[in-house]
Design an enzyme around this catalytic site. Structure first.
Site, short mmCIF file in Angstrom:
data_model
loop_
_atom_site.label_atom_id
_atom_site.label_comp_id
_atom_site.label_asym_id
_atom_site.label_seq_id
_atom_site.Cartn_x
_atom_site.Cartn_y
_atom_site.Cartn_z
N ALA A 39 64.03 12.49 38.84
CA ALA A 39 62.84 12.49 39.69
C ALA A 39 61.61 12.35 38.80
O ALA A 39 61.47 13.09 37.82
CB ALA A 39 62.75 13.79 40.49
N GLY A 53 60.84 23.40 19.04
CA GLY A 53 61.39 22.06 19.29
C GLY A 53 62.88 21.98 19.02
O GLY A 53 63.69 22.56 19.73
N LYS A 83 55.05 31.02 22.64
CA LYS A 83 56.34 30.96 21.94
C LYS A 83 56.71 32.32 21.37
O LYS A 83 57.88 32.73 21.39
CB LYS A 83 56.28 29.90 20.85
CG LYS A 83 56.12 28.49 21.42
CD LYS A 83 55.66 27.51 20.37
CE LYS A 83 55.57 26.09 20.92
NZ LYS A 83 54.88 25.17 20.02
N1 LIG Z 1 56.26 16.89 24.05
C1 LIG Z 1 56.85 17.73 23.22
O1 LIG Z 1 57.04 17.43 22.03
C2 LIG Z 1 57.30 19.08 23.72
C3 LIG Z 1 57.92 19.95 22.82
C4 LIG Z 1 58.39 21.19 23.27
C5 LIG Z 1 58.22 21.53 24.60
N2 LIG Z 1 57.60 20.66 25.45
C6 LIG Z 1 57.45 21.05 26.84
O2 LIG Z 1 58.18 20.12 27.62
C7 LIG Z 1 57.58 19.96 28.90
C8 LIG Z 1 57.31 18.47 29.15
O3 LIG Z 1 56.45 17.99 28.13
P1 LIG Z 1 56.20 16.43 27.92
O4 LIG Z 1 55.45 16.31 26.65
O5 LIG Z 1 57.47 15.69 28.09
O6 LIG Z 1 55.22 16.15 29.15
P2 LIG Z 1 54.82 14.72 29.74
O7 LIG Z 1 55.01 13.65 28.74
O8 LIG Z 1 53.48 14.90 30.36
O9 LIG Z 1 55.91 14.51 30.89
C9 LIG Z 1 55.89 15.11 32.13
C10 LIG Z 1 56.40 14.10 33.16
O10 LIG Z 1 56.66 14.78 34.38
C11 LIG Z 1 56.18 13.94 35.42
N3 LIG Z 1 55.90 14.75 36.61
C12 LIG Z 1 54.83 15.56 36.83
N4 LIG Z 1 54.95 16.16 38.04
C13 LIG Z 1 56.10 15.71 38.59
C14 LIG Z 1 56.77 15.94 39.84
N5 LIG Z 1 56.26 16.75 40.75
N6 LIG Z 1 57.94 15.31 40.07
C15 LIG Z 1 58.46 14.46 39.13
N7 LIG Z 1 57.88 14.20 37.95
C16 LIG Z 1 56.70 14.83 37.67
C17 LIG Z 1 54.95 13.30 34.84
O11 LIG Z 1 54.60 12.15 35.58
P3 LIG Z 1 53.07 11.66 35.57
O12 LIG Z 1 52.75 11.31 34.15
O13 LIG Z 1 53.07 10.51 36.48
O14 LIG Z 1 52.26 12.83 36.05
C18 LIG Z 1 55.40 12.98 33.43
O15 LIG Z 1 56.06 11.74 33.35
C19 LIG Z 1 56.30 20.83 28.86
O16 LIG Z 1 56.61 22.08 29.43
C20 LIG Z 1 56.03 20.99 27.38
O17 LIG Z 1 55.35 22.18 27.06
C21 LIG Z 1 57.14 19.45 25.03
#
Ligand SMILES: NC(=O)c1ccc[n+]([C@@H]2O[C@H](COP(=O)([O-])OP(=O)(O)OC[C@H]3O[C@@H](n4cnc5c(N)ncnc54)[C@H](OP(=O)(O)O)[C@@H]3O)[C@@H](O)[C@H]2O)c1
Length: 433
Positions: free
Chosen positions: A45, A136, A207
């Protein structure tokens, strides 16, 4: 579960979600060899399907409705990778209530609403795992939960935020000011456009809440953690720290102390002889001491598509083993006890060594007056530097390192010192590890 096949649904195909999909689609054979299970990515999704993600999703159901994942009786494990508080909380709650295991990387949510989620998981006989929420790709949560299960955890010292570590490393190695280092971090993809939650210490505190809860097997209240970020650190302080043989790091600290835990996040002078001082750029490291194992270090990439996804898929495989067991044999609730709270010792009751930097008028007697106040509060000085050059207006920097001293007395002494007309307002107090 359908035979040996585990059906997985992902909600959120952003940085982390893409990585999880990539592993499930590319590493199926490897995962099967190692676990005997077939992992089938059934549904994703995601709100925005226009982005090119370089994934072959021809055998995956693609939807913009998260409930196609949450309410599908065939899906065994839900991966939440949208981040944020809502609708992430409601989605996870629904998945648990539908008796699906959940894997998430959402540290903000686990740190602030973990108690409710663990309770719901427990009531429904399922688990929520969150390896990717801290460090991570580093298996620190599994390390604490399983590898070190025989130990009482005495202390944890962690570098848990890649953005801050990158900035502080650049300031240390290239002798640049904070703003320039932050700009470089943004240009190189190590800092968000809005880096506030990283640089003000909140992300590290999220964290640390999770690590502290695992270490104590109880709930640590996020809002009781003392937090300071890195925005007050200047090139001058980095250079002074260097002169004394220290590197400044944003440390997450958990320490069993006085019948409770001393738990805090702040920039800290780490001795150049300690392993943590050598953890550079975006890397993370966690130094854990257990009563039987002694000192251990967990090191690795703290973020990014591939490391974070690696941790998530580790959790998926872990949970899938439970799915093979019959009802009653399941090894659920491997998380934190939601009904126990740990006693947090307020920072005023803790002692530390300190780094103090003042700007004072360059005139005789200044140092004697400052050290006199410190002595009144039983704070003794171990080293001192006073620059003779006129750095800012008529003010010169004075840096003092202290022996172990009470946080409460230090606060009171600083209030007195700041009343001297020869001291400028922008002093800095850091702790020494
Ligand atoms: N990035 C990292 O390196 C990292 C590392 C450790 C932990 N995390 C954690 O992992 C999680 C995700 O991070 P991320 O960096 O992957 O975030 P991201 O790139 O912003 O990805 C989130 C995705 O979820 C989608 N989304 C938002 N609301 C939604 C809904 N209601 N239904 C379906 N899809 C939806 C967004 O779409 P839209 O863009 O269209 O809104 C986006 O594609 C966060 O909690 C973050 O703290 C991330």
């Amino acid at each position: 579960m359908n035979g040996q096949r585990v059906n997985i649904g992902i909600i959120g195909l952003g940085t982390v979600g893409v990585g999880v999909a990539r592993i499930l689609l590319q590493q199926g054979d490897l995962l099967k060899t190692r676990s005997t299970l077939t992992f089938h990515l059934k549904t994703i999704a995601e709100l925005d399907w226009n982005k090119d993600r370089n994934l072959d999703l021809s055998n995956v159901k693609c939807t913009d409705n998260a409930y196609d994942v949450l309410d599908d009786p065939e899906i065994n494990i839900v991966v939440e990778t949208i981040g944020g508080y809502e609708p992430a909380f409601s989605f996870i709650k629904r998945a648990l209530e539908n008796r699906k295991h959940v894997v998430t990387a959402n540290k903000a949510l686990i740190a602030t609403r973990g108690r409710e989620l663990f309770q719901i998981a427990r009531e429904n006989g399922v688990d929520i795992l969150f390896e990717a929420s801290v460090g991570g790709g580093i298996p620190i949560i599994k390390g604490l939960r399983e590898g070190l299960i025989a130990n009482k955890i005495e202390s944890i010292y962690g570098i848990l935020n890649g953005t801050c570590n990158y900035i502080l490393t650049k300031m240390h190695k290239d002798s640049v000011e904070f703003e320039d280092a932050l700009k470089g971090a943004q240009e190189n993809g190590f800092a968000e456009a809005d880096p506030s939650l990283d640089i003000n210490g909140t992300d590290t505190a999220h964290k640390l809440t999770i690590l502290g809860s695992l270490a104590s097997n109880s709930i640590v209240s996020f809002d009781k953690i003392y937090v300071e970020g890195i925005t007050g650190i200047s090139k001058l302080d980095i250079n002074f720290a260097k002169t004394f043989g220290y590197t400044i790091k944003l440390l997450a600290i958990y320490r069993v102390f006085n019948g409770g835990v001393d738990i805090r996040v702040h920039p800290t002078l780490v001795s150049d002889s300690h392993l943590l001082s050598a953890v550079s750029n975006e890397m993370n490291a966690i130094f854990v001491t257990g009563d039987f194992v002694g000192n251990t270090v967990f090191y690795g990439p703290g973020a990014g598509e591939r490391p974070t996804a690696s941790a998530i898929v580790g959790d998926i495989v872990d949970l899938s083993r439970d799915l093979l067991l019959k009802e009653g044999q399941k090894y659920c609730n491997r998380t934190i006890n939601p009904t126990a709270d740990v006693k947090i010792i307020p920072i005023e009751e803790v002692t530390n060594r300190f780094y103090l930097r003042f700007f004072t008028l360059d005139k005789p007697g200044v140092l004697a007056k400052i050290s006199g106040i410190l002595a009144d509060y039983k704070i003794s000085i171990s080293s001192m530097v006073q620059l003779e050059t006129h750095e800012r207006d008529n003010y010169v920097p004075i840096v003092l390192l202290t022996h172990e001293a009470s946080e409460k007395y230090m606060e009171q002494a600083l209030q007195k010192i700041m009343q001297f007309e020869f001291v400028k307002e922008n002093f800095l107090r850091l702790r020494i590890f």
